[in-house]
Design a protein around this motif. Structure first.
Motif, PDB file in Angstrom:
ATOM      1  N   THR A  72       0.848  -1.185   0.000  1.00 39.40           N
ATOM      2  CA  THR A  72       0.000   0.000   0.000  1.00 39.40           C
ATOM      3  C   THR A  72       0.886   1.239   0.000  1.00 39.40           C
ATOM      4  O   THR A  72       1.981   1.227   0.549  1.00 39.40           O
ATOM      5  CB  THR A  72      -0.910   0.024   1.245  1.00 39.40           C
ATOM      6  N   VAL A  73       0.401   2.262  -0.626  1.00 40.86           N
ATOM      7  CA  VAL A  73       1.179   3.495  -0.722  1.00 40.86           C
ATOM      8  C   VAL A  73       0.716   4.467   0.360  1.00 40.86           C
ATOM      9  O   VAL A  73      -0.384   4.354   0.893  1.00 40.86           O
ATOM     10  CB  VAL A  73       1.042   4.144  -2.114  1.00 40.86           C
ATOM     11  N   ALA A  74       1.557   5.400   0.663  1.00 34.38           N
ATOM     12  CA  ALA A  74       1.243   6.398   1.688  1.00 34.38           C
ATOM     13  C   ALA A  74       0.137   7.321   1.199  1.00 34.38           C
ATOM     14  O   ALA A  74      -0.023   7.547  -0.006  1.00 34.38           O
ATOM     15  CB  ALA A  74       2.490   7.210   2.025  1.00 34.38           C
ATOM     16  N   GLN A  75      -0.613   7.837   2.140  1.00 39.61           N
ATOM     17  CA  GLN A  75      -1.668   8.787   1.808  1.00 39.61           C
ATOM     18  C   GLN A  75      -1.036  10.069   1.260  1.00 39.61           C
ATOM     19  O   GLN A  75       0.064  10.442   1.659  1.00 39.61           O
ATOM     20  CB  GLN A  75      -2.484   9.118   3.060  1.00 39.61           C
ATOM     21  N   PRO A  76      -1.728  10.749   0.338  1.00 38.53           N
ATOM     22  CA  PRO A  76      -1.172  11.998  -0.182  1.00 38.53           C
ATOM     23  C   PRO A  76      -1.132  13.075   0.899  1.00 38.53           C
ATOM     24  O   PRO A  76      -1.841  13.007   1.896  1.00 38.53           O
ATOM     25  CB  PRO A  76      -2.128  12.383  -1.306  1.00 38.53           C
ATOM     26  N   LYS A  77      -0.299  14.041   0.671  1.00 42.97           N
ATOM     27  CA  LYS A  77      -0.162  15.156   1.604  1.00 42.97           C
ATOM     28  C   LYS A  77      -1.498  15.898   1.686  1.00 42.97           C
ATOM     29  O   LYS A  77      -2.149  16.133   0.667  1.00 42.97           O
ATOM     30  CB  LYS A  77       0.935  16.086   1.080  1.00 42.97           C
ATOM     31  N   PRO A  78      -1.935  16.252   2.887  1.00 40.88           N
ATOM     32  CA  PRO A  78      -3.216  16.961   3.001  1.00 40.88           C
ATOM     33  C   PRO A  78      -3.191  18.295   2.273  1.00 40.88           C
ATOM     34  O   PRO A  78      -2.151  18.914   2.104  1.00 40.88           O
ATOM     35  CB  PRO A  78      -3.371  17.181   4.507  1.00 40.88           C
ATOM     36  N   ILE A  79      -4.365  18.727   1.877  1.00 40.30           N
ATOM     37  CA  ILE A  79      -4.501  19.993   1.155  1.00 40.30           C
ATOM     38  C   ILE A  79      -4.392  21.150   2.140  1.00 40.30           C
ATOM     39  O   ILE A  79      -4.975  21.118   3.218  1.00 40.30           O
ATOM     40  CB  ILE A  79      -5.856  20.054   0.440  1.00 40.30           C
ATOM     41  N   GLN A  80      -3.628  22.150   1.771  1.00 42.86           N
ATOM     42  CA  GLN A  80      -3.539  23.373   2.560  1.00 42.86           C
ATOM     43  C   GLN A  80      -4.105  24.507   1.714  1.00 42.86           C
ATOM     44  O   GLN A  80      -3.449  24.990   0.791  1.00 42.86           O
ATOM     45  CB  GLN A  80      -2.088  23.668   2.952  1.00 42.86           C
ATOM     46  N   LEU A  81      -5.320  24.873   2.024  1.00 47.57           N
ATOM     47  CA  LEU A  81      -6.005  25.898   1.243  1.00 47.57           C
ATOM     48  C   LEU A  81      -5.603  27.292   1.729  1.00 47.57           C
ATOM     49  O   LEU A  81      -5.363  27.509   2.910  1.00 47.57           O
ATOM     50  CB  LEU A  81      -7.516  25.725   1.365  1.00 47.57           C
ATOM     51  N   ASN A  82      -5.527  28.219   0.801  1.00 37.97           N
ATOM     52  CA  ASN A  82      -5.223  29.616   1.115  1.00 37.97           C
ATOM     53  C   ASN A  82      -6.523  30.365   1.393  1.00 37.97           C
ATOM     54  O   ASN A  82      -7.578  30.026   0.854  1.00 37.97           O
ATOM     55  CB  ASN A  82      -4.483  30.280  -0.048  1.00 37.97           C
ATOM     56  N   ASP A  83      -6.423  31.376   2.234  1.00 36.65           N
ATOM     57  CA  ASP A  83      -7.597  32.197   2.537  1.00 36.65           C
ATOM     58  C   ASP A  83      -8.047  32.946   1.292  1.00 36.65           C
ATOM     59  O   ASP A  83      -7.225  33.443   0.508  1.00 36.65           O
ATOM     60  CB  ASP A  83      -7.288  33.198   3.649  1.00 36.65           C
ATOM     61  N   THR A  84      -9.335  33.016   1.108  1.00 40.63           N
ATOM     62  CA  THR A  84      -9.921  33.733  -0.013  1.00 40.63           C
ATOM     63  C   THR A  84     -10.957  34.704   0.540  1.00 40.63           C
ATOM     64  O   THR A  84     -11.783  34.322   1.361  1.00 40.63           O
ATOM     65  CB  THR A  84     -10.595  32.759  -1.001  1.00 40.63           C
ATOM     66  N   ARG A  85     -10.902  35.944   0.097  1.00 41.48           N
ATOM     67  CA  ARG A  85     -11.852  36.951   0.543  1.00 41.48           C
ATOM     68  C   ARG A  85     -12.854  37.215  -0.567  1.00 41.48           C
ATOM     69  O   ARG A  85     -12.493  37.262  -1.741  1.00 41.48           O
ATOM     70  CB  ARG A  85     -11.137  38.245   0.908  1.00 41.48           C
ATOM     71  N   VAL A  86     -14.071  37.388  -0.158  1.00 39.64           N
ATOM     72  CA  VAL A  86     -15.143  37.705  -1.106  1.00 39.64           C
ATOM     73  C   VAL A  86     -15.826  38.974  -0.621  1.00 39.64           C
ATOM     74  O   VAL A  86     -16.218  39.065   0.545  1.00 39.64           O
ATOM     75  CB  VAL A  86     -16.163  36.541  -1.195  1.00 39.64           C
ATOM     76  N   TRP A  87     -15.926  39.953  -1.488  1.00 33.10           N
ATOM     77  CA  TRP A  87     -16.616  41.206  -1.169  1.00 33.10           C
ATOM     78  C   TRP A  87     -17.918  41.236  -1.955  1.00 33.10           C
ATOM     79  O   TRP A  87     -17.939  40.893  -3.142  1.00 33.10           O
ATOM     80  CB  TRP A  87     -15.771  42.418  -1.558  1.00 33.10           C
ATOM     81  N   VAL A  88     -18.932  41.651  -1.309  1.00 32.07           N
ATOM     82  CA  VAL A  88     -20.216  41.812  -1.985  1.00 32.07           C
ATOM     83  C   VAL A  88     -20.369  43.298  -2.284  1.00 32.07           C
ATOM     84  O   VAL A  88     -20.393  44.136  -1.379  1.00 32.07           O
ATOM     85  CB  VAL A  88     -21.380  41.311  -1.095  1.00 32.07           C
ATOM     86  N   VAL A  89     -20.428  43.605  -3.562  1.00 25.85           N
ATOM     87  CA  VAL A  89     -20.508  44.991  -4.007  1.00 25.85           C
ATOM     88  C   VAL A  89     -21.843  45.180  -4.705  1.00 25.85           C
ATOM     89  O   VAL A  89     -22.204  44.415  -5.597  1.00 25.85           O
ATOM     90  CB  VAL A  89     -19.338  45.327  -4.962  1.00 25.85           C
ATOM     91  N   THR A  90     -22.529  46.217  -4.311  1.00 25.95           N
ATOM     92  CA  THR A  90     -23.803  46.562  -4.954  1.00 25.95           C
ATOM     93  C   THR A  90     -23.663  47.945  -5.589  1.00 25.95           C
ATOM     94  O   THR A  90     -22.629  48.617  -5.442  1.00 25.95           O
ATOM     95  CB  THR A  90     -24.942  46.585  -3.910  1.00 25.95           C
ATOM     96  N   ALA A  91     -24.691  48.383  -6.252  1.00 25.47           N
ATOM     97  CA  ALA A  91     -24.662  49.702  -6.895  1.00 25.47           C
ATOM     98  C   ALA A  91     -24.535  50.816  -5.858  1.00 25.47           C
ATOM     99  O   ALA A  91     -23.903  51.847  -6.117  1.00 25.47           O
ATOM    100  CB  ALA A  91     -25.925  49.899  -7.735  1.00 25.47           C
ATOM    101  N   GLU A  92     -25.074  50.606  -4.668  1.00 27.32           N
ATOM    102  CA  GLU A  92     -25.022  51.636  -3.636  1.00 27.32           C
ATOM    103  C   GLU A  92     -23.621  51.813  -3.056  1.00 27.32           C
ATOM    104  O   GLU A  92     -23.218  52.915  -2.697  1.00 27.32           O
ATOM    105  CB  GLU A  92     -25.996  51.313  -2.486  1.00 27.32           C
ATOM    106  N   ASN A  93     -22.849  50.757  -2.899  1.00 32.58           N
ATOM    107  CA  ASN A  93     -21.528  50.861  -2.259  1.00 32.58           C
ATOM    108  C   ASN A  93     -20.374  50.729  -3.256  1.00 32.58           C
ATOM    109  O   ASN A  93     -19.236  50.549  -2.854  1.00 32.58           O
ATOM    110  CB  ASN A  93     -21.389  49.837  -1.125  1.00 32.58           C
TER     111      ASN A  93
END
Length: 136
Positions: free
Chosen positions: A52-73
């Motif tokens: 059996t082979v070793a498990q793959p390295k766990p995923i290290q996700l980067n932070d992602t920012r989401v801004w909600v922009v409307t016509a007013e702001n």
């Protein structure tokens, strides 16, 4: 004529000698008189050893920012964003497309978890020793 007859006799003698020799060769083992031993077929289960082979390295996700922009702001957002990051670029998604993206990510997560469970199942199947029934 005489040479042909002599040739025929010599050939006949060679043929008889060869036949006797072949007969002794093929039947030589049966002349010993010892019967063949009984052949026993034994079935033995041999477990396979699959590495059996070793498990793959766990995923290290980067932070992602989401801004909600409307016509007013929009104007205030552009000013704040330029002050903090320098450049402004937009990637736009409709609400329906954003929902589809979230559903797709959830489906990918489900699929990866199911594949991981299948891999764990097969690793256990080839590494664990089968339990033998208890003898009374």
């Amino acid at each position: 004529m005489e040479q042909q007859q002599i040739y025929g006799v010599r050939s006949w003698g060679k043929a008889v000698a060869m036949t006797a020799l072949v007969g002794l060769f093929l039947g030589g083992c049966s002349l010993r008189g010892t019967p063949e031993t009984e052949i026993k077929v034994v079935t033995k289960i041999v477990p396979t050893t699959i590495p059996t082979v070793a498990q793959p390295k766990p995923i290290q996700l980067n932070d992602t920012r989401v801004w909600v922009v409307t016509a007013e702001n929009l104007d205030q957002f552009i000013a704040d964003f330029k002050e903090q990051y320098g450049e402004v670029a937009f990637v736009a998604l409709s609400m329906r497309d954003y929902e589809n993206l979230a559903l797709n990510i959830g489906d990918l997560k489900r699929y990866i978890n199911q594949q991981k469970e299948i891999i764990v199942y097969y690793e256990k199947a080839v590494t664990e020793e089968p339990k033998e029934p208890e003898k009374k």
